[in-house]
Design an enzyme around this catalytic site. Structure first.
Site, PDB file in Angstrom:
ATOM      1  CG  ASP A  24      -2.043   0.791   1.086  1.00 33.24           C
ATOM      2  OD1 ASP A  24      -2.289   1.437   0.129  1.00 33.24           O
ATOM      3  OD2 ASP A  24      -2.750   1.013   2.041  1.00 33.24           O
ATOM      4  CG  HIS A  41      -0.084   1.886  -9.130  1.00 33.82           C
ATOM      5  ND1 HIS A  41      -0.324   1.569  -7.912  1.00 33.82           N
ATOM      6  CD2 HIS A  41      -0.995   2.800  -9.762  1.00 33.82           C
ATOM      7  CE1 HIS A  41      -1.401   2.062  -7.477  1.00 33.82           C
ATOM      8  NE2 HIS A  41      -2.201   2.766  -8.698  1.00 33.82           N
ATOM      9  CD  GLU A  71     -13.115  -5.615  -2.368  1.00 35.18           C
ATOM     10  OE1 GLU A  71     -11.839  -6.078  -2.301  1.00 35.18           O
ATOM     11  OE2 GLU A  71     -14.016  -6.679  -2.309  1.00 35.18           O
ATOM     12  CG  LEU A 135      10.672 -16.350  -3.647  1.00 37.99           C
ATOM     13  CD1 LEU A 135      10.412 -16.292  -2.261  1.00 37.99           C
ATOM     14  CD2 LEU A 135      10.759 -15.021  -4.288  1.00 37.99           C
TER      15      LEU A 135
HETATM   16  C1  FPP Z   1      -1.820   0.303  -3.139  1.00 32.74           C
HETATM   17  O1  FPP Z   1      -1.452   1.738  -3.390  1.00 32.74           O
HETATM   18  C2  FPP Z   1      -1.442  -0.459  -4.194  1.00 32.74           C
HETATM   19  C3  FPP Z   1      -2.197  -1.207  -5.072  1.00 32.74           C
HETATM   20  C4  FPP Z   1      -3.640  -0.926  -5.468  1.00 32.74           C
HETATM   21  C5  FPP Z   1      -1.737  -1.784  -6.308  1.00 32.74           C
HETATM   22  C6  FPP Z   1      -0.215  -2.348  -5.937  1.00 32.74           C
HETATM   23  C7  FPP Z   1       0.303  -2.459  -7.056  1.00 32.74           C
HETATM   24  C8  FPP Z   1       1.508  -2.566  -7.333  1.00 32.74           C
HETATM   25  C9  FPP Z   1       2.600  -2.618  -6.229  1.00 32.74           C
HETATM   26  C10 FPP Z   1       2.037  -2.394  -8.639  1.00 32.74           C
HETATM   27  C11 FPP Z   1       1.420  -3.372  -9.577  1.00 32.74           C
HETATM   28  C12 FPP Z   1       1.886  -4.750  -9.479  1.00 32.74           C
HETATM   29  C13 FPP Z   1       1.824  -5.717 -10.568  1.00 32.74           C
HETATM   30  C14 FPP Z   1       2.387  -6.980 -10.346  1.00 32.74           C
HETATM   31  C15 FPP Z   1       1.300  -5.171 -11.783  1.00 32.74           C
HETATM   32  P1  FPP Z   1      -2.615   2.832  -3.329  1.00 32.74           P
HETATM   33  O2  FPP Z   1      -2.479   3.275  -4.849  1.00 32.74           O
HETATM   34  O3  FPP Z   1      -3.785   2.312  -2.880  1.00 32.74           O
HETATM   35  O4  FPP Z   1      -1.546   4.024  -2.602  1.00 32.74           O
HETATM   36  P2  FPP Z   1      -2.654   4.956  -1.957  1.00 32.74           P
HETATM   37  O5  FPP Z   1      -3.093   4.659  -0.653  1.00 32.74           O
HETATM   38  O6  FPP Z   1      -1.274   5.810  -1.197  1.00 32.74           O
HETATM   39  O7  FPP Z   1      -3.405   5.762  -2.796  1.00 32.74           O
END
Ligand code: FPP
Length: 244
Positions: A24, A41, A71, A135
């Site tokens: 997150d 991202h 979600e 892994l």
């Molecule tokens: C949360 O950050 C993250 C996500 C919803 C996506 C997690 C994705 C990645 C780490 C990269 C994508 C991975 C692959 C394998 C394609 P947020 O957007 O909710 O951050 P915020 O809460 O600060 O807005």
């Protein structure tokens, strides 16, 4: 600090075999830099590579990474397609290296609702890497713990399993994580203290570790710190301590 000191991590008395990670904070990371959310991202994907390397270095056997939840479809269309495109890119460009490094890539979640090309690409990658054993990296993409349980119950009913034959083991064997041990440790970055529908069944006795570090900044040292915290936890699994 010298490289020597930076690279020195005292051995830990206990390691989690399976670590779940709620990655997150990409959006906040980008906002702090005045960048679009997708830049966060992208930085998150780069960090994912660092953490896979760190997991191998420290001897963790399985990581489950929450990349897109059931979600997350509620986010703006361009962010949803942006995340799909990022996964496409990872599968196209990074898999050869991961395969060479002995990483077995798996997927958990509902594949059916994903675009056909992405689904095919995920299945190809899973097939290509299935015999790797350094892994296991389980990518939770279009994953929701409740959705997983609903799909498991439907499969059990469709098989005609009688009510009295349904046990913990039967349910676990119908989940997307069938055959894998439950996570010992769940890490959440960026400070939020909730599971957000991640591994609801499997997290029953997982230790929970929350850090305020945003995912793109959660590097090897921060990961080691989480493993160290885990090594210091007393796990009782509902029983009493020897000392009680
Ligand atoms: C949360 O950050 C993250 C996500 C919803 C996506 C997690 C994705 C990645 C780490 C990269 C994508 C991975 C692959 C394998 C394609 P947020 O957007 O909710 O951050 P915020 O809460 O600060 O807005």
């Amino acid at each position: 600090m010298s490289d020597d000191v930076m690279n020195h991590y005292p051995p830990l008395p206990r390691l989690p075999a399976h670590v779940g990670i709620i990655m997150d904070g990409n959006g906040r990371w980008a906002k702090q830099r005045g960048l679009p959310r997708m830049a966060g991202h992208r930085a998150g994907v780069e960090n994912l590579q660092r953490i896979l390397d760190a997991a191998m270095k420290f001897g963790v056997q399985i990581v489950t990474l929450y990349a897109f939840s059931t979600e997350n479809w509620r986010r703006p269309h361009e962010e949803v397609t942006g995340l799909f495109n990022l996964l496409r890119e990872v599968l196209d460009k990074e898999v050869a290296q991961l395969h060479q490094n002995g990483v077995q890539l798996r997927h958990i979640g509902d594949l059916e609702a994903l675009p056909d090309d992405l689904k095919a690409s995920i299945l190809r990658t899973v097939e290509l890497t299935r015999h790797n054993d350094r892994l296991i990296a389980n990518i939770a993409f279009n994953y929701g713990g409740r959705d997983e349980i609903v799909r498991a119950v439907r499969a059990i009913v469709a098989e005609g399993v009688p009510a009295e034959a349904i046990t913990d083991e039967v349910i676990a064997a119908h989940l997307d994580t069938a055959g894998l041990p439950d996570p010992d440790l769940i890490i959440r970055t960026s400070g939020e203290m909730r599971l957000s529908n991640f591994l609801l069944w499997q997290a029953a006795y997982a230790e929970f570790y929350v850090t305020s570090i945003l995912w793109p900044d959660f590097g090897e040292e921060a990961f080691y710190e989480a493993l160290r915290a885990f090594a210091n936890r007393k796990r009782r699994f509902g029983a009493l301590d020897d000392s009680s």
